[in-house]
Design a protein around this motif. Structure first.
Motif, PDB file in Angstrom:
ATOM      1  N   UNK A 298       0.793  -1.221   0.000  1.00 56.03           N
ATOM      2  CA  UNK A 298       0.000   0.000   0.000  1.00 56.03           C
ATOM      3  C   UNK A 298       0.825   1.270   0.000  1.00 56.03           C
ATOM      4  N   UNK A 299       2.161   1.154   0.034  1.00 55.75           N
ATOM      5  CA  UNK A 299       3.018   2.336   0.041  1.00 55.75           C
ATOM      6  C   UNK A 299       3.170   2.894  -1.370  1.00 55.75           C
ATOM      7  N   UNK A 300       3.398   4.203  -1.464  1.00 57.13           N
ATOM      8  CA  UNK A 300       3.544   4.873  -2.747  1.00 57.13           C
ATOM      9  C   UNK A 300       5.008   5.113  -3.084  1.00 57.13           C
ATOM     10  N   UNK A 301       5.317   5.098  -4.380  1.00 52.34           N
ATOM     11  CA  UNK A 301       6.646   5.473  -4.851  1.00 52.34           C
ATOM     12  C   UNK A 301       6.727   6.995  -4.892  1.00 52.34           C
ATOM     13  N   UNK A 302       7.678   7.563  -4.160  1.00 58.85           N
ATOM     14  CA  UNK A 302       7.811   9.014  -4.056  1.00 58.85           C
ATOM     15  C   UNK A 302       9.176   9.452  -4.565  1.00 58.85           C
ATOM     16  N   UNK A 303       9.190  10.534  -5.353  1.00 55.36           N
ATOM     17  CA  UNK A 303      10.457  11.136  -5.759  1.00 55.36           C
ATOM     18  C   UNK A 303      11.075  11.803  -4.543  1.00 55.36           C
ATOM     19  N   UNK A 304      12.324  11.442  -4.253  1.00 56.10           N
ATOM     20  CA  UNK A 304      12.948  11.907  -3.010  1.00 56.10           C
ATOM     21  C   UNK A 304      14.384  12.342  -3.277  1.00 56.10           C
ATOM     22  N   UNK A 305      14.550  13.547  -3.825  1.00 59.21           N
ATOM     23  CA  UNK A 305      15.883  14.107  -4.010  1.00 59.21           C
ATOM     24  C   UNK A 305      16.786  13.288  -4.901  1.00 59.21           C
ATOM     25  N   UNK A 306      16.274  12.830  -6.036  1.00 60.47           N
ATOM     26  CA  UNK A 306      17.065  12.045  -6.968  1.00 60.47           C
ATOM     27  C   UNK A 306      16.901  10.554  -6.807  1.00 60.47           C
TER      28      UNK A 306
ATOM     29  N   UNK B  97     -12.259  -5.134   8.558  1.00 58.54           N
ATOM     30  CA  UNK B  97     -12.071  -3.727   8.210  1.00 58.54           C
ATOM     31  C   UNK B  97     -10.612  -3.446   7.880  1.00 58.54           C
ATOM     32  N   UNK B  98     -10.377  -2.270   7.339  1.00 56.20           N
ATOM     33  CA  UNK B  98      -9.051  -1.659   7.325  1.00 56.20           C
ATOM     34  C   UNK B  98      -9.193  -0.320   8.036  1.00 56.20           C
ATOM     35  N   UNK B  99      -8.087   0.177   8.595  1.00 56.10           N
ATOM     36  CA  UNK B  99      -8.165   1.410   9.384  1.00 56.10           C
ATOM     37  C   UNK B  99      -6.843   2.153   9.291  1.00 56.10           C
ATOM     38  N   UNK B 100      -6.920   3.469   9.084  1.00 56.30           N
ATOM     39  CA  UNK B 100      -5.687   4.241   9.003  1.00 56.30           C
ATOM     40  C   UNK B 100      -5.140   4.540  10.393  1.00 56.30           C
ATOM     41  N   UNK B 101      -3.831   4.836  10.442  1.00 59.12           N
ATOM     42  CA  UNK B 101      -3.191   5.188  11.706  1.00 59.12           C
ATOM     43  C   UNK B 101      -3.923   6.368  12.316  1.00 59.12           C
TER      44      UNK B 101
ATOM     45  N   UNK C 201      -0.737  12.055   6.321  1.00 59.36           N
ATOM     46  CA  UNK C 201      -0.432  10.730   5.774  1.00 59.36           C
ATOM     47  C   UNK C 201      -1.572   9.780   6.122  1.00 59.36           C
ATOM     48  N   UNK C 202      -1.914   8.916   5.183  1.00 56.03           N
ATOM     49  CA  UNK C 202      -3.031   7.995   5.406  1.00 56.03           C
ATOM     50  C   UNK C 202      -2.525   6.582   5.124  1.00 56.03           C
ATOM     51  N   UNK C 203      -2.251   5.833   6.184  1.00 55.07           N
ATOM     52  CA  UNK C 203      -1.669   4.502   6.044  1.00 55.07           C
ATOM     53  C   UNK C 203      -2.199   3.611   7.155  1.00 55.07           C
ATOM     54  N   UNK C 204      -2.020   2.326   7.010  1.00 56.81           N
ATOM     55  CA  UNK C 204      -2.652   1.365   7.903  1.00 56.81           C
ATOM     56  C   UNK C 204      -2.108   1.447   9.328  1.00 56.81           C
TER      57      UNK C 204
ATOM     58  N   UNK D  40      -2.230  -0.979  11.159  1.00 53.66           N
ATOM     59  CA  UNK D  40      -1.760  -2.339  11.404  1.00 53.66           C
ATOM     60  C   UNK D  40      -0.566  -2.707  10.538  1.00 53.66           C
ATOM     61  N   UNK D  41       0.079  -1.723   9.927  1.00 52.26           N
ATOM     62  CA  UNK D  41       1.304  -1.969   9.194  1.00 52.26           C
ATOM     63  C   UNK D  41       1.071  -2.471   7.780  1.00 52.26           C
ATOM     64  N   UNK D  42       2.181  -2.713   7.077  1.00 50.92           N
ATOM     65  CA  UNK D  42       2.094  -3.100   5.674  1.00 50.92           C
ATOM     66  C   UNK D  42       1.612  -4.532   5.485  1.00 50.92           C
ATOM     67  N   UNK D  43       1.510  -5.301   6.577  1.00 44.84           N
ATOM     68  CA  UNK D  43       0.957  -6.647   6.463  1.00 44.84           C
ATOM     69  C   UNK D  43      -0.538  -6.647   6.195  1.00 44.84           C
ATOM     70  N   UNK D  44      -1.211  -5.560   6.547  1.00 42.89           N
ATOM     71  CA  UNK D  44      -2.627  -5.383   6.202  1.00 42.89           C
ATOM     72  C   UNK D  44      -2.825  -3.940   5.747  1.00 42.89           C
ATOM     73  N   UNK D  45      -2.427  -3.645   4.517  1.00 49.16           N
ATOM     74  CA  UNK D  45      -2.540  -2.270   4.026  1.00 49.16           C
ATOM     75  C   UNK D  45      -3.997  -1.867   3.825  1.00 49.16           C
ATOM     76  N   UNK D  46      -4.222  -0.577   3.712  1.00 46.48           N
ATOM     77  CA  UNK D  46      -5.571  -0.068   3.483  1.00 46.48           C
ATOM     78  C   UNK D  46      -6.158  -0.585   2.178  1.00 46.48           C
ATOM     79  N   UNK D  47      -5.305  -0.993   1.248  1.00 48.21           N
ATOM     80  CA  UNK D  47      -5.752  -1.421  -0.076  1.00 48.21           C
ATOM     81  C   UNK D  47      -6.266  -2.857  -0.119  1.00 48.21           C
ATOM     82  N   UNK D  48      -6.226  -3.582   0.995  1.00 50.40           N
ATOM     83  CA  UNK D  48      -6.720  -4.964   1.010  1.00 50.40           C
ATOM     84  C   UNK D  48      -8.140  -5.014   0.445  1.00 50.40           C
TER      85      UNK D  48
END
Length: 453
Positions: free
Chosen positions: A44-52, A346-350, A363-366, A368-376
């Motif tokens: 569920x994590x996004x690819x972000x441009x981060x200083x090169x 359910x899924x639930x954001x932090x 920021x909107x993320x699970x 419960x961590x990446x083991x159960x992302x919001x996108x399930x």
């Protein structure tokens, strides 16, 4: 016919197993030409441009260079950063980087896969953009697997009108939810000093129900053999409100108003037997209690609101405990008496946007961590999405400002982060803010997300 080397054949076979393909007869989707989030299927994590470099980040809307525009070019597509001029997704060895869009290595082969996912590959090679399981870790190139599957999540989802009242499903509806609903200073004591000086709500449970609140977050502890409601701890709290008292208020409200539906979320510290005994003391609870675990919902999906109303099933109760934790404690499974394990449904954001004053983190993320992302998600069963929108400490002026921004965060940050519309909007002091949280719920209940995104 020219034969391919065995190594190539083996590699192709392994890749076919690692990267689910389209079903036979299923047409390949067109690569979108609008702004998207490059969102990892597994985490569920996004690819972000981060200083090169390119890093896996918690979804954060338009605040973190996470938006990309696929553009068709000779030999494939470029992924151009939406808010940085002339910055494209590129590669350097096995690392994903950013580079000027005229540079070599900025062309990718974007291929549709199963379940609405895509691969982003190096043209002519078996190398694929591969995510990471932790926030801020580098995005790499790899050979396949679930970490090499990506959603091209729209920055702005297309919508369709909300289905009619007789056909809309539970998972299509949004409910106003009160965080620490019992910590209101009106119904009784909920915390010791100084926490007692900072109620999350200003109004009691009956008033919340009458004002349109339809979901309640409650913290239950075991004191003298019964479940009572306290914030952080019951130490030093005189006469806390019993859980059964607030549940009775809800059941009485529902019995007087057929067709209404209420959900309870327990931050649950009570042993199973104590919780079961407290629920058993609530008159009429079993008449209205809804048991999706007994109806195959996890396989066939949620029922319509009209069906629930016709059967008088009006109350859903979740616990934040896990089945494994109860088993390890030697306690009975809570769903044997109608309290469902929330993480299974359910899924639930932090939950925190930060401290009580100052800037906020959207920021909107699970939780419960990446083991159960919001996108399930699955084709038949869609987990209900609980969206938290509050801070560590309830400060009146901050709450009013935050609540007025609820619609923006729900639509532009958390909906794309979860790839679904929130079903529960949880706030402090629901009666303040412009537009009000209840107005925001009304707006979300005018539409659903169009399928196929």
């Amino acid at each position: 016919m020219r034969l391919r080397p065995l190594r190539a054949l083996c590699g192709t076979a392994a890749l076919a197993l690692a990267l689910p393909a389209l079903s036979p007869g299923q047409a390949a989707a067109a690569v979108p030409g609008f702004s998207v989030y490059l969102q990892n299927y597994a985490t569920g994590l996004n690819a972000a441009a981060a200083g090169g470099t390119v890093a896996a980040h918690n979804p954060k809307g338009n605040e973190d260079h996470q938006q990309w525009v696929p553009v068709a070019v000779d030999g494939g597509h470029q992924l151009r950063n939406a808010d940085q001029s002339n910055v494209c997704l590129s590669r350097n060895g096995t690392s994903a980087v950013t580079a000027g869009c005229g540079s070599a290595g900025t062309t990718w082969t974007i291929t549709a896969g199963a379940d609405g996912t895509w691969t982003v590959g190096v043209p002519g090679a078996s190398q694929y953009l591969t995510g990471s399981g932790s926030d801020a870790a580098a995005v790499q190139l790899g050979s396949g697997g679930d970490l090499a599957r990506w959603y091209l999540t729209p920055v702005a989802h297309a919508t369709a009108p909300m289905p009619s009242a007789d056909t809309r499903r539970l998972d299509q509806v949004t409910f106003l939810t009160t965080h620490n609903a019992y910590a209101n200073g009106a119904d009784g004591n909920f915390a010791s000093f100084p926490v007692s000086l900072f109620p999350n709500q200003n109004l009691g449970i009956n008033r919340q129900l009458n004002d349109g609140v339809r979901a309640f977050m409650l913290d239950d502890y075991a004191v003298s053999g019964r479940a009572v409601l306290c914030h952080n701890s019951c130490d030093g709290v005189s006469n806390p409100v019993p859980l059964a008292t607030d549940l009775q208020r809800m059941v009485d409200f529902l019995k007087a108003r057929p067709g209404q539906f209420v959900t309870v979320f327990l931050e649950d510290y009570a042993p199973s037997d104590v919780l079961k005994s407290s629920l058993a003391s609530v008159n009429g609870l079993n008449d209205v209690l809804y048991r999706p675990d007994q109806e195959g919902v996890a396989v066939k999906g949620w029922p319509t609101m009209a069906d629930l109303a016709a059967r008088g099933k009006q109350l859903l109760i979740f616990s934040d405990r896990t089945r494994s934790a109860d088993s390890a404690s030697g306690w009975a499974a809570r769903d044997t008496f109608g309290v469902l394990y929330q993480r299974e449904w359910t899924v639930e954001n932090y939950w925190s946007m930060g401290g009580g004053i100052g800037g906020s983190d959207w920021s909107c993320y699970s939780r419960w961590g990446t083991g159960r992302p919001l996108t399930v998600d699955s084709a038949a069963f869609h987990p209900l999405f609980v969206m938290n929108h509050f801070r560590d400490y309830p400060i009146g002026s901050t709450i009013e400002t935050d609540n007025g921004k609820l619609l923006n965060r729900a639509q532009n940050f958390c909906t794309p982060a979860a790839r679904k519309k929130p079903n529960y909007l949880a706030v402090d002091r629901y009666e303040v803010g412009s537009p009000s949280p209840l107005s925001t719920v009304g707006t979300l209940n005018t539409y659903v997300l169009a399928p196929g995104q």
